[in-house]
Every structure is written in C-alpha cells, then in structure tokens.
Design a protein around this motif. Sequence first.
Motif, short mmCIF file in Angstrom:
data_model
loop_
_atom_site.label_atom_id
_atom_site.label_comp_id
_atom_site.label_asym_id
_atom_site.label_seq_id
_atom_site.Cartn_x
_atom_site.Cartn_y
_atom_site.Cartn_z
N TYR A 66 0.85 -1.18 0.00
CA TYR A 66 0.00 0.00 0.00
C TYR A 66 0.89 1.24 0.00
CZ TYR A 66 -3.95 -2.93 1.56
OH TYR A 66 -4.93 -3.88 1.67
N ASN A 67 0.42 2.30 -0.61
CA ASN A 67 1.13 3.57 -0.54
C ASN A 67 0.90 4.19 0.84
OD1 ASN A 67 2.61 5.79 -1.35
ND2 ASN A 67 1.61 5.88 -3.36
N TYR A 68 1.72 5.16 1.16
CA TYR A 68 1.54 5.84 2.44
C TYR A 68 0.42 6.89 2.32
CZ TYR A 68 3.40 10.26 0.86
OH TYR A 68 3.56 11.45 0.21
N LYS A 69 -0.23 7.17 3.43
CA LYS A 69 -1.23 8.24 3.50
C LYS A 69 -0.62 9.48 4.15
CE LYS A 69 -5.37 10.22 3.53
NZ LYS A 69 -6.04 10.64 2.28
N LYS A 70 0.14 9.26 5.23
CA LYS A 70 0.75 10.37 5.92
C LYS A 70 1.96 9.87 6.70
CE LYS A 70 -3.13 10.03 9.18
NZ LYS A 70 -4.26 10.77 9.78
N THR A 71 2.90 10.73 6.88
CA THR A 71 4.11 10.40 7.63
C THR A 71 4.52 11.60 8.48
OG1 THR A 71 5.71 11.22 6.03
CG2 THR A 71 4.93 8.96 5.74
N VAL A 72 5.34 11.34 9.47
CA VAL A 72 5.97 12.40 10.24
C VAL A 72 7.38 11.94 10.58
CG1 VAL A 72 5.21 11.61 12.50
CG2 VAL A 72 5.79 13.99 12.17
N ASP A 73 8.31 12.86 10.58
CA ASP A 73 9.69 12.56 10.96
C ASP A 73 10.00 13.21 12.30
OD1 ASP A 73 10.11 11.23 8.56
OD2 ASP A 73 10.80 13.04 7.53
N PHE A 74 10.85 12.55 13.06
CA PHE A 74 11.35 13.10 14.31
C PHE A 74 12.87 13.15 14.25
CE2 PHE A 74 7.42 10.86 15.20
CZ PHE A 74 6.71 11.75 15.99
N LEU A 75 13.43 14.26 14.64
CA LEU A 75 14.88 14.41 14.70
C LEU A 75 15.28 14.68 16.14
CD1 LEU A 75 17.53 14.64 13.00
CD2 LEU A 75 17.19 17.11 13.08
N PRO A 76 16.21 13.90 16.69
CA PRO A 76 16.60 14.12 18.09
C PRO A 76 16.95 15.58 18.35
CG PRO A 76 17.59 12.10 17.27
CD PRO A 76 16.93 12.77 16.09
N ALA A 77 16.49 16.08 19.48
CA ALA A 77 16.67 17.50 19.80
C ALA A 77 18.13 17.88 19.96
CB ALA A 77 15.89 17.84 21.07
N GLU A 78 19.01 16.89 20.16
CA GLU A 78 20.44 17.20 20.32
C GLU A 78 21.07 17.70 19.03
OE1 GLU A 78 19.29 14.19 23.43
OE2 GLU A 78 18.95 14.44 21.26
N PHE A 79 20.44 17.41 17.89
CA PHE A 79 20.93 17.96 16.63
C PHE A 79 20.56 19.44 16.57
CE2 PHE A 79 21.11 13.54 15.53
CZ PHE A 79 22.12 13.44 14.58
N GLY A 80 21.53 20.26 16.27
CA GLY A 80 21.27 21.69 16.17
C GLY A 80 20.68 22.04 14.82
N ASP A 260 24.91 7.38 20.46
CA ASP A 260 23.92 6.94 19.48
C ASP A 260 22.65 7.78 19.60
OD1 ASP A 260 25.60 4.96 18.57
OD2 ASP A 260 24.76 3.40 19.86
N TYR A 261 22.15 8.23 18.46
CA TYR A 261 20.95 9.05 18.41
C TYR A 261 19.97 8.43 17.42
CZ TYR A 261 23.84 12.39 20.92
OH TYR A 261 24.64 12.98 21.85
N THR A 262 18.70 8.43 17.79
CA THR A 262 17.70 7.71 17.01
C THR A 262 16.77 8.67 16.28
OG1 THR A 262 17.75 5.86 18.56
CG2 THR A 262 15.84 6.01 17.09
N CYS A 263 16.78 8.56 14.95
CA CYS A 263 15.78 9.24 14.12
C CYS A 263 14.57 8.32 14.00
CB CYS A 263 16.33 9.52 12.72
SG CYS A 263 17.83 10.52 12.68
N THR A 264 13.39 8.90 13.91
CA THR A 264 12.16 8.11 13.87
C THR A 264 11.23 8.64 12.79
OG1 THR A 264 12.34 7.80 16.27
CG2 THR A 264 10.23 7.23 15.26
N THR A 265 10.53 7.71 12.14
CA THR A 265 9.48 8.09 11.18
C THR A 265 8.23 7.29 11.49
OG1 THR A 265 10.98 8.73 9.40
CG2 THR A 265 8.77 8.06 8.77
N TRP A 266 7.13 7.97 11.52
CA TRP A 266 5.82 7.34 11.71
C TRP A 266 5.05 7.45 10.41
CZ3 TRP A 266 1.01 9.85 11.41
CH2 TRP A 266 -0.10 9.13 11.88
N ALA A 267 4.40 6.35 9.98
CA ALA A 267 3.68 6.37 8.70
C ALA A 267 2.41 5.53 8.81
CB ALA A 267 4.57 5.83 7.58
N VAL A 268 1.41 5.92 8.06
CA VAL A 268 0.14 5.18 7.97
C VAL A 268 -0.19 5.01 6.49
CG1 VAL A 268 -2.34 5.24 8.47
CG2 VAL A 268 -0.71 6.04 10.18
N ASN A 269 -0.72 3.84 6.15
CA ASN A 269 -1.01 3.51 4.76
C ASN A 269 -2.27 4.20 4.24
OD1 ASN A 269 -2.50 1.74 6.61
ND2 ASN A 269 -3.33 0.84 4.73
#
Length: 828
Positions: A66-80, A260-269
């Motif tokens: 399935y294609n994506y419907k919506k996504t969001v990205d998160f970038l750790p706040a420690e990145f300037g 180690d820093y974690t980038c995150t993406t949330w997606a829904v189909n």
Amino acid sequence: MKAKRGVICSLAALAVLLAVVVVMAQWDTARAAGSFNPTMSCSVSDPTAGANADVVRVFDVPAGDYNYKKTVDFLPAEFGMNENLPQGAWAGDLRSVSTLGLLNNLCTTGLDVLFHLYNASVDTSDTVSFRDSYGDIDGNGVLDGVEKYPDFLNTLFPGLTPTIRLFGITSVAGTPVTMNIVVFEPGTSVLGLASDASLGRVIVNVLNNPAAMLAPNAITDFCTPLMAETTLFGITKTDATVTATEGGTPFMTNPTTAGDYTCTTWAVNRLDADGDGLENSIDTCPYDVNSGEDIDKDGIDKACDPNDDVNENGGDYDDDVFANRGDNCPLVANGPNDADNQTDTDGDDIGDACDTNPTTPDGVPIERWNSSTVTIVPAGDVDCDDDVDAVDALFILQYVVGLRSPSDQCPPPEGHLYLPAGDVDCDDDVDAVDALFILQHVVGLRPALGVCGITPTQIIIGAHFSQTGTYGAAFAPVLAGMKAYFNYVNAEEGGVCGRQIILKAEDDEYDPAKSPEVVRKLVEQDKVFAMIAGLGTAAHTAVWEYLNEMGVPDLWIMSGAHKWGATPEEHPWSVGFLPDYYVEGTIFGKYISQNLPGAKVGVLYQNDDYGKDELAGVKNGLDPTKNELVSEQSYEPTAVDIRSLVTNLKDAGAEVVVGACIPGHCAQAIKAADQMGWEPTILIGSVNADPAMFVYAGGPEVMEGVISLQVNKMADWTDDSAVAKHHEIMEQYSTIVPGNFTIFGQETASLTVEALSRTCDNLTRQGLMDAVHSFQEYQPDLMLLGITITLSPTDHLAIEGMRMLVATVTPEGKGKWEYFGPIITFRD
C-alpha cells in the motif's frame, strides 16, 4: 489516485494533515489484506561531534505495498538546527522517485523529481495564497512562498508557528508543485494530536495545498515502489537564486556529545475498503474485490464495470471530466460541474458521492514506526570506535608519515583513518600537533578537543579596534579598559573556567576596507573563540555577516547602529552593546521640542549607519509644529576637516545642533562654533560623553552647556565602590587615566567574563551564546542603577535605557558631566 485535493504527484515521506501519535481504535488492523512495510534510514555526512554535517533521511515503500497516506519525521533535539538562517538560503534538497499511472493506464511510469529547499518566512501573520506562493509578485527574484507564509498552513496548523520552514518548487508535466517542510518544537501538538517530546523535533512535510481542488490532469494513479531522500545541509549552499552572503552559513549541527541518536518516522497507509490489496486511491472498484480484468480498457475493473465490453465516454464513464482511474467516484458524476466535485470528507480516497460511509473512513489503517540510529563520534576518534585514545594518535602519526590513508567513511576501511575527525586543534589540517593534543587529552591535560580558541590553559578572544591613525588616540581608553580588566581577572581570580583570558586585538584603523582582513586573521589564523567589542559602525558592518556565516560569537558591538539588534533571527551570533542610535536621536528630538520650541534645528552626522540612524531618530522625535529642521550636513567617517559644515549650519540659521559624530569630529565642530562666536545649543551622541571631550574641544568653557546621553556611572564618582574598584584596576594594570571610555571597556570585558563563567561546563561557541541569552535584568556594577541587560535569541540589544547629562564647569574651572532628569528606558 482518486482524491484530487492538491496532490498532483505525491512524494514519499511528505506528510499531509499529519500529527505525531494518532489513536485509531475504530479500525481493526487484523482485517488488513495487503501489506505496508516502509523502511527508513537516517545518516550524516560527517559523524564527528559538533560538525556541521548534512543530515540525510531516506524513506522507501516497496513495490506491491500500500502507498503511504501520511508520515511524520522526528529528529533528536540534540541535533542543532539554525533557526536564524538568512531568508532564501539554500538549506536542503528533497529527491523523490515514484511510480505513476498516466492517462487512465496502470502504474508503469517512473518519475524522478528534485526540490531545492530554501529557508522561508515563519511569520504566520504575513501570508500568501497557495497559487501565489510559487510566483514572484514583486519581481525581486525570490519566490513569494519564501518571503511570505502560505495561508493554508495556518489552516493545517491553527495557532502554531514553526521554528523553521523550508520551501521548494518543481514542475511535473508543466504544472508547478510546491513543498513546505515545517519544523516544530518537540512535543508540539499538531492538528490537536499529541507528540512524544522525547522523540525530538516534529517535522511535517506538506506537498502543495492538501485542501485545494485541482483540475483533472494526466496523472491518474500514484503507486509503489517509491523512494524519497531528504537532505538538510550542514552548511547552506549557493546557487543562482541565492546571494553570496546566504551560502556558507551553518544550518545543521551534530550533537556535541558522542553517542547513538535515534531518528524516527511514523507512517500510515492509504486505506483499502474491500481488502483486496489495492488501496482505494488506485482501486476503481473500492467495494468489490478486483478480478484483475479490464476488457474494455477503460480503467474500471470488470468486478464493478457495468459494461466491460464497451469503453464509455473515452475512459470517463460518468462524463464528469475526470478519467476513470483519476476519479474518486468513477461510476458517479462528481466533477467540476457537480455539487461535491471530488469531495472526500473522511479522507479515505473514496468520494462522498459514492462512499457508503462518507463520514467514516473505509479500510484498515496500518501504523508503522521506523527508527534508524546515527552514531556520533567524538572529535579525534579517527578509528570510529567511539573512544578517543592513544590508538587515534597513532593513526594520525601513521597518516602524517604516509603509512595510513585518509578516508571519509566512518568506520574507515583497513589501513585508513577517518580524516574529518582528526583536526582537533582547529587549524584545518591533520598533523602531528593533533596527535599531541589527543595524547594530552588521554592523560587529562586537555579536557576538550575540536573547540577553536579553547586550550587547557587559555580562552582566546579577539577584537578589531582602531589603535593608530586619526582615531587611535580617541578610542585607546576603551581598549585599555578591556585589557586591564582581563589582566585583573587573570592575575587575581585565576582567569575564568580555570583558564587565562587572552585578548588579541588587531588594528583596523577604523577603516572598513581594513576590517575584513584583520578579522579573517583573528578567526582563521589565530582561531579565536569569540569576538568582542567590534568598534565602529562602518568597520563592523564590513565583518558582521562574515562572523555570522562562520558561527563566531560577535559580542558587545561598540556601535549603537539600529541593525545590530534589529535582526537577531538573521544574525544569531551578533549582540549589540551601545544604546541604539535611532532611539538616541528620538530622545534628542523630543527633548528639543519639549524644551526649545520654536528653535531651528540643524544636524551634523557621519555618513554611515550611525549618523543616518541618529538623523532618522531626530526627525522621529521632533514635533514639526514646534521645530523646523533647517539643515542636514554629512561627512565621511574618514574626513579630516569638517569646519565648513559647521559654517553651513550657522548660515542656515540653526539655533540647535545635534551632532551624530564621534569624539574627534564632534570636538572639532564644537571648537569651530566657538571660534566663530556662534552659540547654538549643542547635543552630541553618547559616544562623546567622556571627560576627554573637555580637552579635545579646547577647554571646559567651550564645552559648557553641551548635552549628551550616557548609561554608566561617571568616572569621577570615586565614592562609588564599583567606580573606586575601576580606578584601582586601571592604576594597577594600565597606564591610561580612568575615564568614561575606560569604564565602557571594562564593562565589555566583565560581561564577557560573566558569560564565560555561566558556560564552563559547555565551553563551545553555542554554549557561550546560550549563556549570553541567559542574561535577564542583569545589573552591571558600573552602569547606572536601573539600567539592566536582558537578552534572548530574539533580543540582541544589550542596553535599553539612558539618562541625559550636561557639560558643566566646576568652581575650580574643571569640566564635569552632570546627569539630569530620569532614566529613559525603552524596548524595541
């Protein structure tokens, strides 16, 4: 692609109407028949701690999913993320490779598009329509979507203001396609939906205007596979649409602490109402399991085609001008001539005209979380083992003698070292000195690596200052006050943060043509940690853009030009010190109209931002019904003789003269007026309010009655404990006689020491700026009680209060400045 709501060509990882955490209890995920398994990877171009590295995120959806419907990205706040980039700076790219169906055919066409992303306005009150955002109404070469905030974003994110917005545009089949990437603070609720602040900044990508209806077009389906690669630049770039000053500015900065820093993406189909593995947006029979047959080639599957032997209306069965595969109700007319025109209230890609549940989404959402770890290595960690040790020093020495090769990969291949992490002494070279520094760090003799201007024993500060030439003598007391205080702190307090303060002052002779050369030397050769007390409006104008581009703190500018505090978002590293000249002029203008109504006014001003700001302020403060401005006389900062201008003011009939001039020129003008026998009321800028003016102008009697402004305690207030201490410091650590200018010098030095003392545990340039921003109603001991300093990322004007004073003659015949009237405070 059924729902025609502004999406001409969707791009992966581009979120539309999206929040961060969505509660979807009404959907039963167990009923999903198809698959949705996107992947995401996150990386940096240079993993060294504190580096200005590109941050790259790749989002993929495999073929058949399935294609994506919506996504969001998160970038750790420690990145300037530099929130104060110049508007229009090229800050990133977004490349997407997607699969399209064209002209009622299945998805067989690949499309590769690229957006250049430019820093754009986040002023939500100054808006532009979607249609106008990709134009340039004022013809200045900058897209309106950069200069103004697209109005539909206020609808998507009501009441919210992003900290950063990037804007890009490309063309698909001749149609403009826009991209907005908006960044919100961690934990921001988007569209009423909450986020987890621990995940970092919330980044929402919006393609076109999701709520805008578009006319039918050639793109009728959008399918998988697809890929989107978003790159946020460590350093902004320059292209044909970007001015030279906008390129080369730090944007993204790695965390300053390795780990180690974690980038995150949330997606829904996209939803699939009948569970046949085809999402509604590409399923012409959303309520019937497709057979896979389309005998008449009209784009409607045999499962629901009323007559699969005949291609009615050339592929538009309901004759509503939307081709069947591009129609969210292919069997029910809902085009531009119909009431609902592709309306899809519940957002399930089935139009209301044929949706059996138009207010409830049909289909099963599949929610996916993807994460990717980025490992940041410390400066000096050339073997990328997350530790700086003797092995790293050995690798560097092997590289120096040719036994080990350089690499830009971390970890490096066998026989190589990761070169970007090796320059720990900030000299733009990796050599034996770097190895020595690492060994010193290993045994505890050097606590920090890779921070310019900071050694185990020293903090190196720079200044550009007029020390010779026409104005060298006039401003010598300011520099003397700075040096004396630093020497005092070093000798009697052991320095600051356990280090001695080293002040390197280069002589630019108050000449803007020479300032860039000496400042570049200080930054690039002497590797100063910060610059302070840059002297002169014109001279500092020549270097402040450079200092901001280089990310060098530019503190306590010795000029009151209005611009130093007017654009902190564009010049985040610069902080003004002297009172704003525009405000100064306004105070003078109001004083004249209130106390000398009817008097004709003349202004003598230096032809730079200093003089022009003060002239504008005088005009702002004068009441034109009470006073006429009869003459404006300007001179260049390098002028030697300005006496003819005084004659012009006299001949114009001026009875009051405002002098927006520096001490040498103001003194010359006052002396010239006295020699002519002309006695106007004279008001001169605060830079002249020093006892030395009585000497420069030719004696106390010549200066008597001259009015000025000041912020400090007077140097002759020796009964005051702070002033008495200043005299003590000057007598012990300088040969210059204490005066109001030496007090200014000590103040800039003491403010520097105070800021440094607040960031001893984070001796970085950003740490210093954070410390400066922590000043809240700070009362320097040499300033008049009640005049305090408050700073923040949006307020870079240090002094925001003044008091008037007048030159008097004591019974002993000596010149003395006397304050009168209340303290005048002001903001913005």
